[in-house]
Design an enzyme around this catalytic site. Structure first.
Site, PDB file in Angstrom:
ATOM      1  N   ARG A 159     -91.076  29.694 -56.306  1.00 17.40           N
ATOM      2  CA  ARG A 159     -90.367  30.738 -57.042  1.00 17.40           C
ATOM      3  C   ARG A 159     -90.559  32.041 -56.277  1.00 17.40           C
ATOM      4  O   ARG A 159     -91.540  32.229 -55.566  1.00 17.40           O
ATOM      5  CB  ARG A 159     -90.920  30.871 -58.460  1.00 17.40           C
ATOM      6  CG  ARG A 159     -90.855  29.592 -59.299  1.00 17.40           C
ATOM      7  CD  ARG A 159     -91.481  29.811 -60.655  1.00 17.40           C
ATOM      8  NE  ARG A 159     -91.434  28.616 -61.504  1.00 17.40           N
ATOM      9  CZ  ARG A 159     -92.390  27.699 -61.567  1.00 17.40           C
ATOM     10  NH1 ARG A 159     -93.494  27.855 -60.820  1.00 17.40           N
ATOM     11  NH2 ARG A 159     -92.275  26.645 -62.341  1.00 17.40           N
ATOM     12  N   LYS A 184     -96.174  29.657 -62.503  1.00 12.52           N
ATOM     13  CA  LYS A 184     -95.768  29.958 -63.869  1.00 12.52           C
ATOM     14  C   LYS A 184     -96.730  29.312 -64.855  1.00 12.52           C
ATOM     15  O   LYS A 184     -97.216  28.209 -64.638  1.00 12.52           O
ATOM     16  CB  LYS A 184     -94.352  29.427 -64.100  1.00 12.52           C
ATOM     17  CG  LYS A 184     -93.698  29.883 -65.378  1.00 12.52           C
ATOM     18  CD  LYS A 184     -92.256  29.390 -65.426  1.00 12.52           C
ATOM     19  CE  LYS A 184     -91.549  29.851 -66.677  1.00 12.52           C
ATOM     20  NZ  LYS A 184     -90.139  29.371 -66.714  1.00 12.52           N
ATOM     21  N   HIS A 256     -83.962  31.008 -55.698  1.00 15.45           N
ATOM     22  CA  HIS A 256     -84.081  29.772 -56.483  1.00 15.45           C
ATOM     23  C   HIS A 256     -83.208  28.672 -55.903  1.00 15.45           C
ATOM     24  O   HIS A 256     -83.479  27.483 -56.121  1.00 15.45           O
ATOM     25  CB  HIS A 256     -83.719  30.041 -57.943  1.00 15.45           C
ATOM     26  CG  HIS A 256     -84.678  29.423 -58.909  1.00 15.45           C
ATOM     27  ND1 HIS A 256     -85.998  29.802 -59.004  1.00 15.45           N
ATOM     28  CD2 HIS A 256     -84.511  28.413 -59.809  1.00 15.45           C
ATOM     29  CE1 HIS A 256     -86.606  29.079 -59.928  1.00 15.45           C
ATOM     30  NE2 HIS A 256     -85.729  28.229 -60.430  1.00 15.45           N
ATOM     31  N   ARG A 259     -85.324  26.820 -53.634  1.00 16.26           N
ATOM     32  CA  ARG A 259     -86.231  25.963 -54.412  1.00 16.26           C
ATOM     33  C   ARG A 259     -85.517  24.686 -54.847  1.00 16.26           C
ATOM     34  O   ARG A 259     -86.073  23.590 -54.749  1.00 16.26           O
ATOM     35  CB  ARG A 259     -86.743  26.751 -55.628  1.00 16.26           C
ATOM     36  CG  ARG A 259     -87.636  25.970 -56.589  1.00 16.26           C
ATOM     37  CD  ARG A 259     -88.173  26.930 -57.646  1.00 16.26           C
ATOM     38  NE  ARG A 259     -88.760  26.258 -58.800  1.00 16.26           N
ATOM     39  CZ  ARG A 259     -90.020  25.851 -58.875  1.00 16.26           C
ATOM     40  NH1 ARG A 259     -90.824  26.037 -57.838  1.00 16.26           N
ATOM     41  NH2 ARG A 259     -90.487  25.282 -59.968  1.00 16.26           N
ATOM     42  N   HIS A 282     -94.038  21.983 -62.204  1.00 19.96           N
ATOM     43  CA  HIS A 282     -93.481  21.860 -63.552  1.00 19.96           C
ATOM     44  C   HIS A 282     -94.529  21.279 -64.490  1.00 19.96           C
ATOM     45  O   HIS A 282     -95.153  20.255 -64.191  1.00 19.96           O
ATOM     46  CB  HIS A 282     -92.248  20.957 -63.546  1.00 19.96           C
ATOM     47  CG  HIS A 282     -91.046  21.606 -62.933  1.00 19.96           C
ATOM     48  ND1 HIS A 282     -89.933  20.892 -62.536  1.00 19.96           N
ATOM     49  CD2 HIS A 282     -90.780  22.907 -62.650  1.00 19.96           C
ATOM     50  CE1 HIS A 282     -89.038  21.718 -62.032  1.00 19.96           C
ATOM     51  NE2 HIS A 282     -89.519  22.947 -62.099  1.00 19.96           N
ATOM     52  N   TYR A 291     -82.862  17.265 -61.553  1.00 18.32           N
ATOM     53  CA  TYR A 291     -82.532  16.960 -60.161  1.00 18.32           C
ATOM     54  C   TYR A 291     -82.052  15.523 -59.980  1.00 18.32           C
ATOM     55  O   TYR A 291     -81.445  15.204 -58.962  1.00 18.32           O
ATOM     56  CB  TYR A 291     -83.750  17.230 -59.274  1.00 18.32           C
ATOM     57  CG  TYR A 291     -84.166  18.680 -59.281  1.00 18.32           C
ATOM     58  CD1 TYR A 291     -83.390  19.644 -58.662  1.00 18.32           C
ATOM     59  CD2 TYR A 291     -85.311  19.089 -59.943  1.00 18.32           C
ATOM     60  CE1 TYR A 291     -83.751  20.983 -58.690  1.00 18.32           C
ATOM     61  CE2 TYR A 291     -85.684  20.429 -59.970  1.00 18.32           C
ATOM     62  CZ  TYR A 291     -84.900  21.362 -59.347  1.00 18.32           C
ATOM     63  OH  TYR A 291     -85.248  22.680 -59.379  1.00 18.32           O
TER      64      TYR A 291
END
Length: 335
Positions: A159, A184, A256, A259, A282, A291
């Protein structure tokens, strides 16, 4: 009447960062939502935002605000739902601070999110990524820095906040090149680096010097690189890359997007969605499943693994031209 200013200040400055451990970026995003909400409410009530009462932010006001950001500001339904989630989070905090507002909080909490289309996420092909990485002039100091930033952002699937927030002490080049990413949700993950990526990072460290900030990447003034600064760098080199890669013409590049491109590459190479989730950081693998829809090879494997049904073959016989025309006229409505 209950003033909303003290409640909102305590929520953003005490509850979110200290009690819940939210990052500065998350607090800033919430603050943006409430700045828009209070400005909208103050305009409707002909008062100043600092004089608004909690009772003014009722379900009707929130619904009007959500309609405003969609119709007048042109926000997407996804953005509308994010704003609503921030408001609900604040109201749950208010529920404990002001028990008298229980009914008001319940009405706002009952506002549903808006359903919307979920389109496939776009990504770059490897030739397109290579064109962007080759765009910086590595005979100059800024070019060396830009190549290292772009390469690390793509190879790590980072990110933009993770990239510009990367500090020197989180980079290890010996014996095995790797980076420690603070991501995150305050989660850390360790990522190994490709030899080519490590080479670009070493090249940057050789000319970085000793600026007064701990961040790995700095701007021309020796201060930490910002999100806007990296977005400008990507846009600039993306424009250069379009001269050698025509498929980039008209593409809107963003950090992004790099990414997403890394995620698709990892999925195609590993065929394991769990590894992609670990690489991207994640917390929930359901976030990574998006994805699967972007990679057609997964569907091809499913088609090849299943035998199609055996169907009876037949021969088509065209109807008589005159009979067909009479059938058409018979079904035509009279004029």
């Amino acid at each position: 009447m209950t003033p909303i200013a003290p409640l909102l200040t305590a929520f953003l400055r005490e509850h979110m960062p200290r009690q819940r451990g939210y990052s500065a970026h998350s607090c800033e995003a919430y603050a943006t939502c409430f700045r828009l909400l209070l400005t909208f409410a103050a305009d409707r009530l002909k008062t100043r935002p600092s004089r608004l009462a909690l009772e003014a932010i009722d379900a009707a006001m929130v619904l009007a605000f959500l309609a405003h950001i969609e119709q007048d500001r042109g926000n997407s339904p996804a953005t509308r739902n994010l704003r609503l989630a921030a408001i609900k989070s604040f109201m749950r905090y208010v529920e404990f601070q002001c028990p008298s507002a229980l009914a008001q909080v319940a009405q706002i909490d009952a506002i549903p999110g808006k359903r919307h289309d979920h389109k496939l996420i776009r990504h770059l092909t490897m030739p397109e990524v290579r064109s962007i990485l080759d765009a910086p002039d590595i005979s100059t100091r800024p070019g060396i820095r830009d190549r290292a930033m772009l390469h690390l952002c793509f190879a790590g699937g980072l990110r933009v906040s993770e990239l510009v927030g990367m500090t020197m002490n989180r980079v290890t080049l010996q014996p095995s090149p790797s980076i420690l990413v603070f991501g995150k949700g305050r989660r850390e993950r360790s990522l190994p680096l490709w030899k080519e990526t490590a080479r670009d990072v070493r090249a940057w460290l050789a000319v970085r010097g000793n600026p007064p900030v701990p961040e790995l990447f700095v701007n021309a003034g020796g201060m930490a690189m910002t999100r806007a600064g990296f977005e400008y760098i990507l846009e600039k080199h993306g424009a250069t890359a379009t001269q050698k890669c025509p498929t980039l013409v008209g593409r809107k590049l963003s950090p992004h997007l790099l990414r997403h491109s890394c995620a698709v590459l990892m999925l195609q190479a590993t065929r394991d969605i769990r590894k992609v989730a670990l690489w991207l950081g994640h917390a929930d693998i359901r976030t990574t499943e998006v994805y699967l829809g972007m990679d057609p090879s997964e569907k091809l494997e499913a088609v090849e693994a299943v035998l199609p049904p055996t169907l009876r073959r037949g021969r088509f016989k065209a109807p008589d031209a005159l009979i067909a025309s009479l059938m058409t006229n018979a079904h035509a409505e009279p004029t």
